[in-house]
Design a protein around this motif. Structure first.
Motif, PDB file in Angstrom:
ATOM      1  N   LYS A  22       0.830  -1.208   0.000  1.00  0.00           N
ATOM      2  CA  LYS A  22       0.000   0.000   0.000  1.00  0.00           C
ATOM      3  C   LYS A  22       0.866   1.260   0.000  1.00  0.00           C
ATOM      4  CE  LYS A  22      -3.854   2.171   2.498  1.00  0.00           C
ATOM      5  NZ  LYS A  22      -3.334   3.525   2.551  1.00  0.00           N
ATOM      6  N   GLU A  26       1.642   4.225  -3.405  1.00  0.00           N
ATOM      7  CA  GLU A  26       1.209   5.619  -3.340  1.00  0.00           C
ATOM      8  C   GLU A  26       2.264   6.594  -3.881  1.00  0.00           C
ATOM      9  OE1 GLU A  26       0.356   5.815   0.851  1.00  0.00           O
ATOM     10  OE2 GLU A  26      -1.660   4.971   0.576  1.00  0.00           O
ATOM     11  N   ASP A 162      -3.039  -6.315  -3.319  1.00  0.00           N
ATOM     12  CA  ASP A 162      -3.860  -5.131  -2.991  1.00  0.00           C
ATOM     13  C   ASP A 162      -4.752  -5.388  -1.771  1.00  0.00           C
ATOM     14  OD1 ASP A 162      -2.876  -3.672  -5.273  1.00  0.00           O
ATOM     15  OD2 ASP A 162      -4.195  -4.927  -6.502  1.00  0.00           O
ATOM     16  N   GLN A 165      -6.327  -2.464   0.084  1.00  0.00           N
ATOM     17  CA  GLN A 165      -7.317  -1.794  -0.752  1.00  0.00           C
ATOM     18  C   GLN A 165      -8.649  -2.532  -0.663  1.00  0.00           C
ATOM     19  OE1 GLN A 165      -5.801  -1.623  -4.749  1.00  0.00           O
ATOM     20  NE2 GLN A 165      -6.057   0.576  -4.862  1.00  0.00           N
ATOM     21  N   LYS A 166      -8.581  -3.847  -0.698  1.00  0.00           N
ATOM     22  CA  LYS A 166      -9.780  -4.693  -0.619  1.00  0.00           C
ATOM     23  C   LYS A 166     -10.321  -4.754   0.811  1.00  0.00           C
ATOM     24  CE  LYS A 166      -7.683  -7.831  -3.945  1.00  0.00           C
ATOM     25  NZ  LYS A 166      -7.095  -9.161  -4.060  1.00  0.00           N
ATOM     26  N   PRO A 168      -9.895  -2.335   3.823  1.00  0.00           N
ATOM     27  CA  PRO A 168      -9.325  -1.098   4.364  1.00  0.00           C
ATOM     28  C   PRO A 168      -9.085  -1.109   5.871  1.00  0.00           C
ATOM     29  CG  PRO A 168     -11.489  -0.700   3.366  1.00  0.00           C
ATOM     30  CD  PRO A 168     -11.150  -2.131   3.141  1.00  0.00           C
TER      31      PRO A 168
END
Length: 183
Positions: A22, A26, A162, A165-166, A168
């Motif tokens: 993560k 960014e 991810d 993302q999946k 949070p």
């Protein structure tokens, strides 16, 4: 410049790959970040095999080298340079903890930089020395980060990709030292 010249990659381990993935994704110029396993003795592995081997190591039932949870950072070198990525690597975890990050303990959570070219190794060593000076000035011990050639890289299972993302509200034990990389 063709498509392959616009892409480079480096493999980092900062403990659990979820938070590392993560944070590195960014950064402007990073094209993709993939969770995986690398640095172990076996040519292929899975999450369950990594966990089983770690348990066997702690019980003294194996001397095989385990894989570390890693991320492959794929980036466009025209948009972000490798030194910037390494600075983020150093600042986004505690590289002095040995085989752990936060609540995650084991050799699979070790801090690593796995390089593919000698210039990557040289830059890893230079940035480690500079960050060690800053850490020492702030009362931290020696950096334990392994810097070695990339060996036996395996992409992690799809549910690890991810992950934050999946999910949070998923766990991320990643926390830097708060010590900034020197200018």
């Amino acid at each position: 410049m063709n498509e392959t010249q616009n892409r480079a990659s480096i493999v980092f381990g900062m403990g659990c790959f979820w938070g590392a993935e993560k944070r590195m994704s960014e950064i402007s110029g990073v094209l993709d970040v993939e969770s995986g396993y690398a640095g172990g003795d076996s040519a292929s592995t899975s999450y369950q095999e990594v966990l089983s081997l770690e348990k066997a190591l702690h019980m003294g039932m194996s001397d095989e080298r385990n894989h570390a949870e890693v991320i492959k950072v794929i980036y466009d070198p025209r948009l972000v340079d490798l030194e910037t990525l390494m600075i983020h690597f150093w600042q986004n975890h505690d590289p002095t903890q040995g085989d752990r990050q936060g609540n995650d303990v084991g050799s699979n959570y070790r801090s690593v930089i796995y390089y593919q070219q000698e210039n990557e190794k040289a830059l890893a060593e230079i940035t480690r020395e500079r960050y060690q000076q800053a850490l020492s000035q702030n009362g931290y011990g020696a950096i334990t980060t392994e810097i070695a050639p990339l060996k036996n890289y395996n992409r992690a299972e799809e549910y690890h990709q991810d992950y934050l993302q999946k999910n949070p509200h998923g766990y991320c034990g990643l926390g830097g030292t708060g010590v900034l990389y020197p200018d």
